[in-house]
Write a protein that holds these residues in place. Structure first.
Motif, PDB file in Angstrom:
ATOM      1  N   VAL A 219       0.850  -1.181   0.000  1.00 36.52           N
ATOM      2  CA  VAL A 219       0.000   0.000   0.000  1.00 36.52           C
ATOM      3  C   VAL A 219       0.889   1.236   0.000  1.00 36.52           C
ATOM      4  CG1 VAL A 219      -1.994  -1.069   1.107  1.00 36.52           C
ATOM      5  CG2 VAL A 219      -0.187  -0.072   2.527  1.00 36.52           C
ATOM      6  N   THR A 220       0.387   2.319  -0.573  1.00 36.89           N
ATOM      7  CA  THR A 220       1.225   3.507  -0.786  1.00 36.89           C
ATOM      8  C   THR A 220       1.144   4.530   0.347  1.00 36.89           C
ATOM      9  OG1 THR A 220      -0.553   4.634  -1.994  1.00 36.89           O
ATOM     10  CG2 THR A 220       0.962   3.266  -3.289  1.00 36.89           C
ATOM     11  N   SER A 221       0.470   4.197   1.426  1.00 26.88           N
ATOM     12  CA  SER A 221       0.338   5.128   2.547  1.00 26.88           C
ATOM     13  C   SER A 221       1.537   5.035   3.490  1.00 26.88           C
ATOM     14  CB  SER A 221      -0.953   4.829   3.320  1.00 26.88           C
ATOM     15  OG  SER A 221      -1.068   3.441   3.580  1.00 26.88           O
ATOM     16  N   ALA A 222       1.633   6.000   4.390  1.00 33.73           N
ATOM     17  CA  ALA A 222       2.750   6.011   5.344  1.00 33.73           C
ATOM     18  C   ALA A 222       2.638   4.871   6.346  1.00 33.73           C
ATOM     19  CB  ALA A 222       2.787   7.350   6.080  1.00 33.73           C
ATOM     20  N   ARG A 223       1.391   4.463   6.637  1.00 33.74           N
ATOM     21  CA  ARG A 223       1.163   3.355   7.564  1.00 33.74           C
ATOM     22  C   ARG A 223       0.344   2.268   6.879  1.00 33.74           C
ATOM     23  NH1 ARG A 223       0.448   8.084  10.295  1.00 33.74           N
ATOM     24  NH2 ARG A 223       1.766   8.466  12.127  1.00 33.74           N
ATOM     25  N   ARG A 224       0.425   1.076   7.397  1.00 34.74           N
ATOM     26  CA  ARG A 224      -0.379  -0.015   6.856  1.00 34.74           C
ATOM     27  C   ARG A 224      -1.866   0.304   6.994  1.00 34.74           C
ATOM     28  NH1 ARG A 224       2.316  -5.954   7.656  1.00 34.74           N
ATOM     29  NH2 ARG A 224       4.506  -5.344   7.351  1.00 34.74           N
ATOM     30  N   SER A 225      -2.637  -0.170   6.041  1.00 32.69           N
ATOM     31  CA  SER A 225      -4.079   0.048   6.105  1.00 32.69           C
ATOM     32  C   SER A 225      -4.683  -0.800   7.213  1.00 32.69           C
ATOM     33  CB  SER A 225      -4.726  -0.313   4.767  1.00 32.69           C
ATOM     34  OG  SER A 225      -6.141  -0.357   4.904  1.00 32.69           O
TER      35      SER A 225
END
Length: 319
Positions: A219-225
């Motif tokens: 995933v491309t976010s700073a934290r895991r979804s």
């Protein structure tokens, strides 16, 4: 004499303040630059209904699809700055600016940011037939086949296109881009093994991951979804510069009175604290993202700069 002048000045100031028209006194229009239906439209309609209840006036949805959202965005930005036309927008606002022709408006100066609604990551997916289990392995495979790995996108200039180009730039590899008319046909070919990679919003891709039709790599976010905690982030996979948040938000035309923008921001942030909004955004793999007007404006300007720089540096042709 001084007392008389001061009294007169205060009286004039009070009268001027009293003469300011109340807002809102009539229905408000919310332009949604996409066709009716789908998660984005549902989020817009839910926000509109909740704002309507708090403001005491109807909010009429005006769906203006076409040109990837560009037509509706222009209509919203060019509307009268009286607080009676608002614009619901997404991250596509920034990619349209980065990839479009010369625009008849300034994408930063001609808007009054109201606030962010929520964010969701994108998800890198591959077909089950591809012998890679991690994003690092996908990049290693790409290095052995310059321009040999293909990825599908929802069209030239879409985030699914520019996002993969950002990954290629971060990893210093090349992919071959295959544009489609939407992500549905692209992921059909991905599942069939005709493509080697794809990137799209979390909710769209994770449905296929959960059903075992494709493999999710990162995933491309700073934290895991929180909705798929087993999938690592791109930073954890070794690519910290490849971070993308897809967002939803509200803006108004520039020069809308600041007190209106401030009130809308406050109302929006209170709406986002409601469990119903948290649950609605969760259906799209997203979380609420309340913000100040300044924070949201900074987010928009930053995304525009980043995507514009990518298009220039990678010499991406969008026409």
């Amino acid at each position: 004499m001084e007392f008389s002048v001061l009294t007169t000045a205060l009286s004039l100031g009070g009268n001027a303040q009293a003469q300011q028209p109340a807002w809102p006194e009539r229905p408000i229009k919310l332009i949604v630059p996409y066709a009716p239906g789908g998660g984005t439209d549902l989020i817009a309609r839910t926000i509109a209904n909740k704002l309507s209840s708090r403001l005491g006036q109807p909010i009429i949805i005006d769906n203006r699809g076409g040109a990837g959202g560009a037509l509706g965005i222009e209509a919203g930005i060019k509307a009268a700055p009286d607080g009676y036309t608002l614009l619901f927008t997404t991250s596509a606002y920034a990619t349209i600016v980065a990839t479009g022709k010369k625009l008849p408006y300034d994408p930063v100066r001609d808007i009054a940011p109201i606030g962010s609604i929520g964010t969701t990551p994108l998800l890198v997916a591959v077909p089950n037939s591809l012998p890679v289990k991690t994003l690092g392995e996908l990049i290693d495979l790409a290095r052995t086949k310059p321009n040999g790995l293909t990825y599908g996108s929802g069209g030239v200039g879409a985030m699914s296109h520019l996002g993969m180009e950002m990954l290629a730039a971060e990893a210093k590899v090349q992919f071959t881009h295959i544009p489609y008319k939407g992500m549905a046909p692209a992921f059909n070919d991905l599942m069939a093994g005709h493509l080697q990679a794809g990137l799209t919003t979390f909710a769209t891709a994770n449905t296929l991951v959960e059903s075992g039709k494709v493999r999710g790599l990162a995933v491309t976010s700073a934290r895991r979804s929180p909705f798929a905690p087993q999938i690592p982030t791109t930073a954890e996979a070794g690519f910290p510069g490849f971070q993308i948040d897809f967002w939803w938000g509200l803006v108004a035309p520039a020069r809308v009175p600041s007190q209106i923008v401030k009130r809308l921001n406050g109302e929006l942030n209170e709406i986002l604290a409601q469990p119903e909004m948290r649950d609605l955004l969760a259906r799209e793999g997203g979380v609420p993202a309340p913000s100040s007007t300044a924070e949201f404006g900074k987010l928009i300007a930053g995304d525009i700069a980043r995507w514009t720089r990518l298009v220039k540096d990678r010499n991406i042709k969008t026409e």
